[in-house]
Design a protein around this motif. Structure first.
Motif, short mmCIF file in Angstrom:
data_model
loop_
_atom_site.label_atom_id
_atom_site.label_comp_id
_atom_site.label_asym_id
_atom_site.label_seq_id
_atom_site.Cartn_x
_atom_site.Cartn_y
_atom_site.Cartn_z
N ASP A 171 40.26 54.23 51.63
CA ASP A 171 41.32 54.12 50.62
C ASP A 171 40.94 54.94 49.38
OD1 ASP A 171 43.01 52.29 52.04
OD2 ASP A 171 41.56 50.72 51.61
N ARG A 172 41.98 55.36 48.65
CA ARG A 172 41.71 56.16 47.46
C ARG A 172 41.70 55.33 46.19
NH1 ARG A 172 46.17 57.26 44.31
NH2 ARG A 172 48.17 56.55 45.13
N ARG A 173 42.21 54.07 46.27
CA ARG A 173 42.31 53.27 45.07
C ARG A 173 42.38 51.79 45.42
NH1 ARG A 173 47.42 54.02 41.01
NH2 ARG A 173 48.47 53.30 42.91
N VAL A 174 41.83 50.94 44.54
CA VAL A 174 42.02 49.50 44.62
C VAL A 174 42.90 49.09 43.45
CG1 VAL A 174 40.94 47.22 44.54
CG2 VAL A 174 39.78 49.10 45.70
N VAL A 175 43.98 48.39 43.73
CA VAL A 175 44.88 47.92 42.68
C VAL A 175 44.93 46.39 42.72
CG1 VAL A 175 46.29 50.00 42.69
CG2 VAL A 175 46.89 48.09 44.19
N LEU A 176 45.36 45.81 41.62
CA LEU A 176 45.50 44.36 41.56
C LEU A 176 46.50 44.01 40.47
CD1 LEU A 176 43.82 43.00 38.87
CD2 LEU A 176 41.94 44.04 40.19
N TRP A 177 47.03 42.79 40.58
CA TRP A 177 47.93 42.26 39.56
C TRP A 177 47.28 41.03 38.97
CZ3 TRP A 177 51.52 37.82 39.64
CH2 TRP A 177 52.41 37.83 38.55
N THR A 178 47.17 41.00 37.65
CA THR A 178 46.59 39.86 36.98
C THR A 178 47.48 39.49 35.81
OG1 THR A 178 44.56 38.99 35.97
CG2 THR A 178 45.13 41.28 35.46
N ASN A 179 47.07 38.48 35.06
CA ASN A 179 47.84 38.05 33.90
C ASN A 179 46.93 37.89 32.70
OD1 ASN A 179 50.86 37.26 34.67
ND2 ASN A 179 49.55 36.78 36.42
N ALA A 180 47.48 38.13 31.53
CA ALA A 180 46.69 38.20 30.30
C ALA A 180 45.82 36.96 30.06
CB ALA A 180 47.60 38.46 29.11
N PRO A 181 46.24 35.74 30.42
CA PRO A 181 45.36 34.59 30.15
C PRO A 181 44.04 34.62 30.92
CG PRO A 181 47.61 33.86 30.53
CD PRO A 181 47.55 35.30 30.92
N LEU A 182 43.96 35.41 31.99
CA LEU A 182 42.75 35.40 32.85
C LEU A 182 41.71 36.35 32.27
CD1 LEU A 182 44.54 35.38 36.32
CD2 LEU A 182 43.92 33.45 34.86
N THR A 183 41.19 36.01 31.11
CA THR A 183 40.28 36.91 30.40
C THR A 183 38.93 37.06 31.11
OG1 THR A 183 39.60 35.05 29.01
CG2 THR A 183 41.35 36.48 28.17
N GLY A 184 38.45 35.98 31.75
CA GLY A 184 37.17 36.07 32.44
C GLY A 184 37.22 37.06 33.58
N ALA A 185 38.28 36.98 34.39
CA ALA A 185 38.43 37.94 35.49
C ALA A 185 38.62 39.35 34.96
CB ALA A 185 39.62 37.53 36.36
N ARG A 186 39.38 39.48 33.86
CA ARG A 186 39.62 40.82 33.30
C ARG A 186 38.32 41.48 32.88
NH1 ARG A 186 43.75 43.97 30.87
NH2 ARG A 186 42.74 46.01 30.66
N ARG A 187 37.38 40.71 32.33
CA ARG A 187 36.08 41.29 31.96
C ARG A 187 35.34 41.82 33.19
NH1 ARG A 187 36.02 36.94 28.20
NH2 ARG A 187 34.88 35.61 29.66
N LEU A 188 35.42 41.09 34.30
CA LEU A 188 34.76 41.55 35.52
C LEU A 188 35.38 42.85 36.02
CD1 LEU A 188 34.39 38.16 37.47
CD2 LEU A 188 32.61 39.42 36.25
N TYR A 189 36.71 42.94 35.94
CA TYR A 189 37.38 44.17 36.37
C TYR A 189 37.01 45.34 35.45
CZ TYR A 189 40.32 40.87 38.99
OH TYR A 189 40.77 39.88 39.83
N ASP A 190 37.00 45.08 34.14
CA ASP A 190 36.68 46.15 33.19
C ASP A 190 35.27 46.71 33.43
OD1 ASP A 190 39.15 45.87 32.03
OD2 ASP A 190 38.44 44.70 30.31
N ARG A 191 34.33 45.84 33.73
CA ARG A 191 32.95 46.29 33.95
C ARG A 191 32.84 47.22 35.15
NH1 ARG A 191 30.45 40.26 33.48
NH2 ARG A 191 30.80 39.95 31.22
N ARG A 192 33.76 47.10 36.07
CA ARG A 192 33.72 47.93 37.27
C ARG A 192 34.62 49.15 37.17
NH1 ARG A 192 31.96 43.20 37.86
NH2 ARG A 192 30.41 42.69 39.47
N GLY A 193 35.20 49.35 36.02
CA GLY A 193 35.96 50.57 35.78
C GLY A 193 37.44 50.50 36.07
N PHE A 194 37.97 49.32 36.29
CA PHE A 194 39.41 49.20 36.49
C PHE A 194 40.13 49.59 35.20
CE2 PHE A 194 38.09 46.71 40.10
CZ PHE A 194 39.14 46.83 41.02
N GLN A 195 41.25 50.28 35.36
CA GLN A 195 42.04 50.73 34.22
C GLN A 195 43.43 50.10 34.27
OE1 GLN A 195 40.78 52.82 31.79
NE2 GLN A 195 38.82 52.67 32.90
N LEU A 196 44.00 49.86 33.08
CA LEU A 196 45.35 49.32 32.99
C LEU A 196 46.37 50.38 33.40
CD1 LEU A 196 47.19 46.95 32.10
CD2 LEU A 196 47.21 48.00 29.82
#
Length: 309
Positions: free
Chosen positions: A262-287
């Motif tokens: 695959d060329r990309r991993v995508v996901l849908w999250t919601n703003a209240p899930l700040t803990g998960a968002r930090r994990l995604y950010d550390r791995r280079g996920f972009q909005l």
């Protein structure tokens, strides 16, 4: 019934079931404290330092001294000075003490065999699992050691239902998301199950365990665009947060998608899930995109994130 009353009721039931209050444990003439000393000595090879025994039994020094005096008077143990440190006492089983230990050990095995034999294999597994859970929760050292053993495995029968149930219960408790969210989770799991059962490529699920207990989960399914993998339903149990469970699950999806070409991993999250968002950010996920919604009766902002592989 309150939690305290439930715990007290279980204690009364369990002590009666295994005969702790009877005069002699496991058909012997030794009450529980004496039996525990003989058991510790027998499983230590027949010799143990008194100070170490007191620590392992968490017993008051005076109480232990009186107990050892009774066992000494009965000819079951002897106390000697340590060959390595004259300030320390070593406790040893006599020949009579070894026979008493053997009788206790055999009696304990026979009693548990009698309790377990009538049970089905499933009920035995439930019982031992519940015993492990009690120790994991109440034994701080054991909990720390077992919780560190984070393992990712494939789902087993019943695990997909667990994913839906835990999402529904946990997100309702933490964020107030209701039946609409649980229905969404059920649909995602059902779609995954149908695709996985049909052998469609690019579908995978992981259950994370910590100390053998389910600690989290994640799914990888096909994205809306060609060559996109989609991460779905990441969850980490509250008691397992901080153990690296979430990061391990996300990394498993990334590695799987990369190996799948695959060329990309995508996901849908919601703003209240700040803990998960930090994990995604550390791995280079972009909005990629975000949009307000109130799908479950609570206004929030949905966010689409992507990671190029």
């Amino acid at each position: 019934m309150s939690t305290v009353e439930a715990a007290r009721e279980f204690t009364r039931f369990y002590t009666n079931k295994i005969g702790v209050l009877r005069g002699g444990l496991h058909g012997s003439r030794h009450p529980l404290p004496e039996a525990r000393v003989l058991w510790e000595l027998g499983h230590a090879g027949g010799s143990i330092e008194v100070a170490g025994l007191r620590v392992s039994l968490e017993m008051d020094a005076g109480q232990l001294s009186r107990l050892l005096t009774r066992l000494d008077d009965d000819g079951l143990v002897v106390r000697e000075r340590s060959a390595h440190d004259a300030r320390r006492q070593v406790l040893k089983l006599t020949a009579e003490g070894r026979r008493a230990f053997a009788k206790l050990d055999r009696g304990s095995a026979d009693q548990w065999a009698a309790l377990l034999d009538p049970l089905t294999e499933g009920d035995r597994a439930r019982l031992i699992g519940a015993m492990d859970a009690v120790r994991d929760v109440l034994d701080d050292e054991r909990a720390a050691a077992t919780a560190a053993e984070v393992v990712l495995r494939d789902p087993e029968p019943g695990d997909l239902g667990w994913i839906v149930a835990r999402h529904g219960a946990l997100y309702a408790a933490e964020f107030g998301w209701g039946l609409g969210f649980e229905a969404l989770c059920a649909q995602v799991v059902a779609d995954y199950a149908r695709a996985a059962h049909a052998g469609e490529p690019g579908h995978r699920a992981w259950i994370a365990t910590a100390g053998g207990a389910p600690a989290g989960c994640v799914l990888c399914v096909r994205g809306d665009e060609p060559d996109d993998a989609k991460l779905r339903l990441l969850l980490v149990e509250p008691w397992a947060r901080g153990l690296g469970v979430g990061g391990a699950l996300i990394d498993a999806v990334i590695a799987y998608a990369r190996a799948n070409g695959d060329r990309r991993v995508v996901l849908w999250t919601n703003a209240p899930l700040t803990g998960a968002r930090r994990l995604y950010d550390r791995r280079g996920f972009q909005l990629i995109a975000e949009e307000p919604h109130a799908d479950w009766g609570i206004p929030m902002t949905g966010q689409v994130l992507g990671l190029d592989l």
